[in-house]
Scaffold this active site. Structure first.
Site, PDB file in Angstrom:
ATOM      1  N   THR A 191       0.845  -1.182   0.000  1.00 54.55           N
ATOM      2  CA  THR A 191       0.000   0.000   0.000  1.00 54.55           C
ATOM      3  C   THR A 191       0.872   1.220   0.000  1.00 54.55           C
ATOM      4  OG1 THR A 191      -1.866   1.153   0.929  1.00 54.55           O
ATOM      5  CG2 THR A 191      -0.373   0.238   2.478  1.00 54.55           C
ATOM      6  N   GLU A 277       4.165   1.714  10.370  1.00 54.07           N
ATOM      7  CA  GLU A 277       3.246   2.023  11.462  1.00 54.07           C
ATOM      8  C   GLU A 277       3.772   1.468  12.786  1.00 54.07           C
ATOM      9  OE1 GLU A 277      -0.882   2.246   8.876  1.00 54.07           O
ATOM     10  OE2 GLU A 277      -0.290   0.356   9.825  1.00 54.07           O
TER      11      GLU A 277
END
Length: 423
Positions: A191, A277
């Site tokens: 992504t 993340e």
């Protein structure tokens, strides 16, 4: 020594490009969410896209456009909604987005490529996009790269940008790039979105070959969490505005240009891995002694993808057994009696045998690298250089194949971020 040097400007550093990024109201946060990169003239375009069978409308749209002709003028990107798994209406929204921008720019719709990022299953919010496009075009600037870079990010902590310059013949040639990506990142694209601009003149087939090889050595060699996305797209433009002679076949000039393209892609890829993340460090795995480059990269990617290894790095645990285990299951044949593993300056295994090492000092090495990243995540520090990773070196034997892969550790915060992503 590299044949290029870094300059400022991102995607607007090469000649003949403008960019913009605005708040159109697509993101619930109210942050910038609509970006545009525009070449003043027709540009050769190449692309590399997700391998997932579940693809966003923008991926299918761009593939269709590039199959028709490898020429474009503009890249439009929305952030907030992935427009993936949205059926026929999602494709109609994608087509309308390109058509609206083309009308505003007064160019043909088939000269527009599009990209989306955000939550899977959500269509683009078309009303804000419709009203935002005129504002976006009005905001175009030769210094607009940073605004565009800020408008394409989602869970990213920082923007990702780079531009390099070299000399071909007696003229300068520049390549710039911006990217986004923080989670759902895994080899074979992820992504992530990457947009690259270049002012050299290159034949379409050669530009595509260069980009595909650069992607393999950069974006396809990173991982954050093992999840391949529906939207990942890498699009590169070359508009010839450097006024250098056209490069139509491999040779010294083509090799120089490809090396610089690869360097741009690797910088952006490492910046994505660094910004994973919840991550507290960037990890670089270097593999040597394999039969060929592909085998070396496969082992490197398997190691940096291992959840056990990534968890150990987060815990500052120099557990070399997890490195050896990942290398062994990578699907690459090697003699374990030749295996050599090094963490930073600490040699942990040689000729397949464990070696005594200072575990406390090795743990301190991992902690020292993690501290600046932790400060950034807490909002108390500046973005850290991609040139300060945890380095793992693995040798498989005497083969000539070498390869690298990049990733990040797996922290408590990664679970928290993704457990609450839509709630």
């Amino acid at each position: 020594m590299a044949d290029w040097h870094e300059i400022s400007g991102g995607v607007t550093a090469p000649r003949g490009y403008r960019a913009a990024g605005i708040k159109a109201g697509l993101k619930p946060s109210g942050l910038p969410d609509l970006a545009l990169i525009l070449s003043d003239v027709d540009a050769i375009a190449s692309g590399v896209f997700t391998t997932s069978y579940v693809k966003a409308a923008c991926v299918d749209y761009c593939r269709e456009q590039l199959q028709k002709k490898q020429v474009t003028r503009a890249i439009l990107c929305n952030a907030g909604q992935a427009n993936a798994a949205t059926g026929e209406q999602g494709m109609r929204d994608a087509i309308e987005s390109a058509t609206l921008l083309a009308k505003e720019l007064q160019i043909s719709p088939d000269l527009v490529l599009i990209a989306s990022t955000g939550v899977i299953g959500q269509r683009i919010k078309m009303d804000p996009l419709r009203s935002g496009i005129p504002k976006l075009v009005a905001a175009l600037s030769e210094t607009g790269s940073d605004n565009a870079a800020g408008a394409i990010i989602t869970t990213d902590l920082v923007t990702k940008s780079i531009s390099l310059e070299t000399t071909i013949g007696d003229r300068s040639v520049r390549i710039g790039g911006i990217a986004k990506g923080s989670g759902m990142i895994h080899p074979n694209m992820a992504t992530m979105l990457g947009f690259v601009t270049c002012d050299a003149a290159v034949s379409p087939h050669l530009w595509q070959q260069m980009l595909s090889r650069a992607a393999d050595r950069s974006f396809n060699s990173i991982t954050v969490d093992g999840d391949t996305s529906t939207n990942d797209s890498l699009i590169a433009l070359a508009n010839g505005q450097s006024r250098t002679p056209a490069i139509t076949e491999m040779g010294a000039e083509a090799e120089k240009l490809e090396s610089m393209l690869t360097a741009v892609c690797q910088h952006l890829a490492k910046a994505i891995a660094r910004d994973g993340e919840g991550a507290t460090c960037l990890i670089e795995v270097q593999v040597t002694g394999a039969t060929d480059e592909a085998a070396a990269r496969q082992v490197a990617k398997t190691i940096v993808s291992s959840s056990l290894f990534k968890s150990a790095i987060f815990g500052h645990d120099p557990n070399w057994g997890r490195i050896a285990a990942a290398a062994g299951r990578a699907g690459v044949v090697f003699d374990q009696e030749q295996l050599r593993i090094q963490l930073g300056n600490f040699l942990l295994m040689d000729h397949g045998q464990p070696l005594p090492f200072d575990k406390g000092a090795a743990s301190a090495y991992l902690k020292e690298i993690a501290e600046p990243y932790t400060a950034v995540a807490a909002g108390n520090g500046k973005p850290q250089s991609v040139n300060n990773p945890v380095v793992v070196k693995v040798s498989l034997g005497n083969g000539k194949g070498t390869g690298k892969a990049w990733g990040c550790d797996l922290s408590y915060d990664y679970v928290k971020i993704n457990a609450e992503y839509t709630t």
